[in-house]
Design a protein around this motif. Structure first.
Motif, PDB file in Angstrom:
ATOM      1  N   THR A   1      39.539  44.294  32.264  1.00 27.15           N
ATOM      2  CA  THR A   1      39.371  43.959  30.844  1.00 27.15           C
ATOM      3  C   THR A   1      40.347  42.848  30.470  1.00 27.15           C
ATOM      4  O   THR A   1      41.303  42.567  31.199  1.00 27.15           O
ATOM      5  CB  THR A   1      39.635  45.179  29.947  1.00 27.15           C
ATOM      6  OG1 THR A   1      41.011  45.532  30.060  1.00 27.15           O
ATOM      7  CG2 THR A   1      38.758  46.353  30.322  1.00 27.15           C
TER       8      THR A   1
ATOM      9  N   SER B   1      37.497  36.715  26.141  1.00 24.69           N
ATOM     10  CA  SER B   1      36.341  37.600  26.324  1.00 24.69           C
ATOM     11  C   SER B   1      35.049  36.802  26.544  1.00 24.69           C
ATOM     12  O   SER B   1      34.080  37.335  27.060  1.00 24.69           O
ATOM     13  CB  SER B   1      36.194  38.519  25.121  1.00 24.69           C
ATOM     14  OG  SER B   1      36.025  37.766  23.941  1.00 24.69           O
TER      15      SER B   1
ATOM     16  N   GLU C   1      37.293  35.202  35.676  1.00 25.33           N
ATOM     17  CA  GLU C   1      36.088  34.791  36.392  1.00 25.33           C
ATOM     18  C   GLU C   1      35.748  35.729  37.548  1.00 25.33           C
ATOM     19  O   GLU C   1      34.589  35.988  37.816  1.00 25.33           O
ATOM     20  CB  GLU C   1      36.270  33.375  36.957  1.00 25.33           C
ATOM     21  CG  GLU C   1      36.292  32.313  35.898  1.00 25.33           C
ATOM     22  CD  GLU C   1      36.618  30.939  36.470  1.00 25.33           C
ATOM     23  OE1 GLU C   1      36.703  30.798  37.709  1.00 25.33           O
ATOM     24  OE2 GLU C   1      36.798  30.016  35.670  1.00 25.33           O
ATOM     25  N   LYS C   2      36.775  36.231  38.228  1.00 26.69           N
ATOM     26  CA  LYS C   2      36.548  36.903  39.507  1.00 26.69           C
ATOM     27  C   LYS C   2      36.734  38.406  39.508  1.00 26.69           C
ATOM     28  O   LYS C   2      36.396  39.052  40.483  1.00 26.69           O
ATOM     29  CB  LYS C   2      37.472  36.291  40.556  1.00 26.69           C
ATOM     30  CG  LYS C   2      37.174  34.834  40.794  1.00 26.69           C
ATOM     31  CD  LYS C   2      38.112  34.216  41.788  1.00 26.69           C
ATOM     32  CE  LYS C   2      37.762  32.749  41.966  1.00 26.69           C
ATOM     33  NZ  LYS C   2      38.764  32.014  42.674  1.00 26.69           N
ATOM     34  N   SER C   3      37.296  38.965  38.454  1.00 24.46           N
ATOM     35  CA  SER C   3      37.567  40.396  38.487  1.00 24.46           C
ATOM     36  C   SER C   3      36.783  41.132  37.405  1.00 24.46           C
ATOM     37  O   SER C   3      36.230  40.514  36.502  1.00 24.46           O
ATOM     38  CB  SER C   3      39.055  40.668  38.309  1.00 24.46           C
ATOM     39  OG  SER C   3      39.422  40.505  36.953  1.00 24.46           O
ATOM     40  N   GLN C   4      36.783  42.435  37.511  1.00 17.49           N
ATOM     41  CA  GLN C   4      36.108  43.282  36.534  1.00 17.49           C
ATOM     42  C   GLN C   4      37.106  43.892  35.548  1.00 17.49           C
ATOM     43  O   GLN C   4      36.775  44.804  34.813  1.00 17.49           O
ATOM     44  CB  GLN C   4      35.331  44.398  37.251  1.00 17.49           C
ATOM     45  CG  GLN C   4      34.238  43.890  38.175  1.00 17.49           C
ATOM     46  CD  GLN C   4      33.174  43.114  37.423  1.00 17.49           C
ATOM     47  OE1 GLN C   4      32.747  43.507  36.354  1.00 17.49           O
ATOM     48  NE2 GLN C   4      32.763  41.982  37.987  1.00 17.49           N
TER      49      GLN C   4
END
Length: 55
Positions: free
Chosen positions: A19, A48, A14-17
């Motif tokens: 993968t 995903s 939810e909070k990070s970019q």
């Protein structure tokens, strides 16, 4: 123990970019495919797609 790692993974999704694979390794899974399998069993959605639902 696995559910704790999956809960942390959900927060990271939810909070990070990062993968999905990076998050899998971050929370202690050695195989992203194995991680995805158990994430789906726990949350009924692929990792995903977790952030896309707004959950």
């Amino acid at each position: 123990m696995r559910s704790v790692r999956l809960k942390r993974a959900a927060q990271l999704l939810e909070k990070s970019q990062l993968t999905v694979a990076e998050i899998a390794y971050e929370v202690g899974f050695n195989n992203p495919k194995y991680f995805s399998k158990y994430f789906k069993l726990e949350y009924h959605v692929l990792p995903s797609q977790w952030g896309l639902q707004g959950t």
